[in-house]
Scaffold this motif. Sequence first.
Motif, PDB file in Angstrom:
ATOM      1  N   UNK A  48      -6.043  -4.550   2.494  1.00 39.02           N
ATOM      2  CA  UNK A  48      -5.963  -3.978   1.146  1.00 39.02           C
ATOM      3  C   UNK A  48      -6.514  -2.552   1.124  1.00 39.02           C
ATOM      4  N   UNK A  49      -7.469  -2.268   2.004  1.00 43.14           N
ATOM      5  CA  UNK A  49      -8.019  -0.910   2.056  1.00 43.14           C
ATOM      6  C   UNK A  49      -6.948   0.076   2.490  1.00 43.14           C
ATOM      7  N   UNK A  50      -6.191  -0.276   3.517  1.00 48.64           N
ATOM      8  CA  UNK A  50      -5.105   0.591   3.985  1.00 48.64           C
ATOM      9  C   UNK A  50      -4.030   0.738   2.908  1.00 48.64           C
ATOM     10  N   UNK A  51      -3.721  -0.357   2.231  1.00 52.23           N
ATOM     11  CA  UNK A  51      -2.733  -0.300   1.157  1.00 52.23           C
ATOM     12  C   UNK A  51      -3.229   0.588   0.021  1.00 52.23           C
ATOM     13  N   UNK A  52      -4.512   0.445  -0.329  1.00 53.76           N
ATOM     14  CA  UNK A  52      -5.087   1.255  -1.398  1.00 53.76           C
ATOM     15  C   UNK A  52      -5.007   2.742  -1.092  1.00 53.76           C
ATOM     16  N   UNK A  53      -5.224   3.108   0.162  1.00 56.52           N
ATOM     17  CA  UNK A  53      -5.136   4.515   0.558  1.00 56.52           C
ATOM     18  C   UNK A  53      -3.724   5.055   0.358  1.00 56.52           C
ATOM     19  N   UNK A  54      -2.747   4.230   0.614  1.00 53.67           N
ATOM     20  CA  UNK A  54      -1.356   4.661   0.489  1.00 53.67           C
ATOM     21  C   UNK A  54      -0.948   4.828  -0.967  1.00 53.67           C
ATOM     22  N   UNK A  55      -1.374   3.889  -1.824  1.00 54.60           N
ATOM     23  CA  UNK A  55      -0.943   3.945  -3.225  1.00 54.60           C
ATOM     24  C   UNK A  55      -1.909   4.745  -4.093  1.00 54.60           C
ATOM     25  N   UNK A  56      -2.986   5.261  -3.482  1.00 45.10           N
ATOM     26  CA  UNK A  56      -3.944   6.066  -4.228  1.00 45.10           C
ATOM     27  C   UNK A  56      -4.709   5.265  -5.258  1.00 45.10           C
ATOM     28  N   UNK A  57      -5.138   4.071  -4.865  1.00 44.76           N
ATOM     29  CA  UNK A  57      -5.867   3.195  -5.790  1.00 44.76           C
ATOM     30  C   UNK A  57      -7.002   2.516  -5.048  1.00 44.76           C
TER      31      UNK A  57
END
Length: 223
Positions: A48-57
């Motif tokens: 989720x951390x990597x995903x958050x970095x991508x979506x800016x959240x």
Amino acid sequence: MDSILSNIKIAVPEQIFVKDPESSALGKRIVENSILLIDDIGFDSFTFKKLGNIIGSNESSIYRYFESKHKLLLYLSSWYWAWVEYQLVIETHNLSPNTKLEKAIEIVTRAIKEDSNFSHINEVVLNKIMVNENSKSFLTKEVDQENKDGYFVIYKRIVHRLRDMIIAIQPNYKFPSSLASTIIEGSLHQHFLKAHFKSITDCGNNTTPTEFMKNLVLNTLKA
């Protein structure tokens, strides 16, 4: 079919998510980008951390929708099978029993084309995830409880639809459920072999998993 599907909302069991990702722009971005990221780095490396970095959240915002990445994979798997089920119902409506089964095999085993009715989900990439990662949604210690809780209801519903089509053609066949589940899992496996282990499958440029499954099933039911 396109006009019908454009008015359909894909329904995923509510117990899989904390908040319905279809209910907000952020939720849709989470689903859209999780598909792309899992395809890029694999489910094991996905966080989720990597995903958050991508979506800016913030990572915490993703947890408002899914309590774990396992639940997110269950969501993607359920969404995919629900999407396939809609096609199965619509495209096999009013067909004769033999034609219906052949068409159903084609639908659940064919190479996927992107569906413009769901702009935030790339079905082609999601299909690749199903081929490569789907088994990780149920090969867990919690599978029996999750099955009891209804997480796999859509997947099982498709198997039951195929089972009933098999029985309609050959009522005395002893293994309709086993054959139905083999169509689903066997086709995913053949797509995987076709992409990664070409020497142990006959599926390739000239033979598709669909052709193989039709041959296997129809000849089995003739026997």
